[in-house]
Motif scaffolding. Structure first.
Motif, short mmCIF file in Angstrom:
data_model
loop_
_atom_site.label_atom_id
_atom_site.label_comp_id
_atom_site.label_asym_id
_atom_site.label_seq_id
_atom_site.Cartn_x
_atom_site.Cartn_y
_atom_site.Cartn_z
N ASP A 92 49.95 -52.02 16.08
CA ASP A 92 50.76 -50.94 15.48
C ASP A 92 52.23 -51.29 15.61
OD1 ASP A 92 51.89 -48.60 14.60
OD2 ASP A 92 50.92 -47.31 16.08
N ARG A 94 54.66 -49.37 14.84
CA ARG A 94 55.31 -48.08 15.11
C ARG A 94 56.03 -47.53 13.90
NH1 ARG A 94 57.49 -47.61 21.13
NH2 ARG A 94 59.46 -47.58 20.03
N ASP A 95 57.03 -48.18 13.35
CA ASP A 95 57.73 -47.65 12.17
C ASP A 95 58.25 -48.82 11.35
OD1 ASP A 95 59.06 -46.21 10.28
OD2 ASP A 95 60.40 -45.18 11.66
N THR A 112 52.05 -51.46 25.32
CA THR A 112 53.33 -51.47 24.62
C THR A 112 54.03 -52.79 24.89
OG1 THR A 112 53.53 -49.08 24.89
CG2 THR A 112 55.53 -50.28 24.34
#
Length: 187
Positions: A92, A94-95, A112
């Motif tokens: 992922d 995230r953005d 993370t």
């Protein structure tokens, strides 16, 4: 610098384990020392992701002949976390619209990771995608990444295409230069 680091980690850490270091990026961790997120492939095509911690250790040696003491700094590499690529369920970003070097690796638990730059993050994910396709024959689940930076399209050239194109440009430039040279007509 990174090629020297790659060779050193390959020699000290991965070659003794019969693995080949495919890609690594430097990451930021709360612990002291440098940390790297690495992708390695074993001869049986088992792909591992690992966090490698690099600490500087001081070694001392004494020469018996000259009675001198030598002190040198040496990097010490140690794997602190290891996962199989098959256990990775999702990456992922995230953005995708924000220049964020953080991403999430989903194993049994979510890990993370903060890369030193956004380009390092994308470079690592491109390497993961390539390893999945080449060595594992599986697709990697990606979320919140800009696909234009991950997947190669027909706008990108491979190295062979770039070499051919540069040779054509070189020959064309030579022809233009030769055509501009005056030719003596004294015969």
């Amino acid at each position: 610098m990174s090629s020297l680091l790659r060779e050193e980690m390959q020699r000290v850490l991965f070659r003794p384990a019969k693995q080949r270091l495919v890609e690594f990026i430097e990451i930021e961790e709360p612990l002291q020392g440098r940390h790297f997120l690495c992708v390695s492939v074993a001869k049986n095509k088992v792909v591992q992701l690992s966090i490698v911690q690099c600490q500087v250790s001081q070694t001392k040696s004494v020469s018996k002949k000259s009675h001198t003491k030598r002190s040198s700094l040496q990097d010490c590499y140690m794997r602190t976390e290891i996962w199989s690529l098959y256990d990775l369920t999702l990456v992922d970003g995230r953005d995708p619209d924000v220049d964020d070097p953080c991403f999430l690796l989903h194993f049994d638990k979510v890990r993370t990771v903060r890369a030193v730059s956004c380009s390092a993050k994308y470079s690592f994910v491109r390497a993961l995608v390539a390893v999945c396709e080449k060595d594992c024959q599986m697709s990697l689940n990606l979320l919140n990444f800009d696909g234009a930076y991950i997947n190669y399209t027909n706008l990108y050239f491979n190295k062979g295409d770039c070499q051919v194109l540069s040779q054509i440009c070189f020959y064309a430039l030579n022809l233009v230069c030769l055509s501009m040279c005056p030719v003596p007509l004294d015969a």
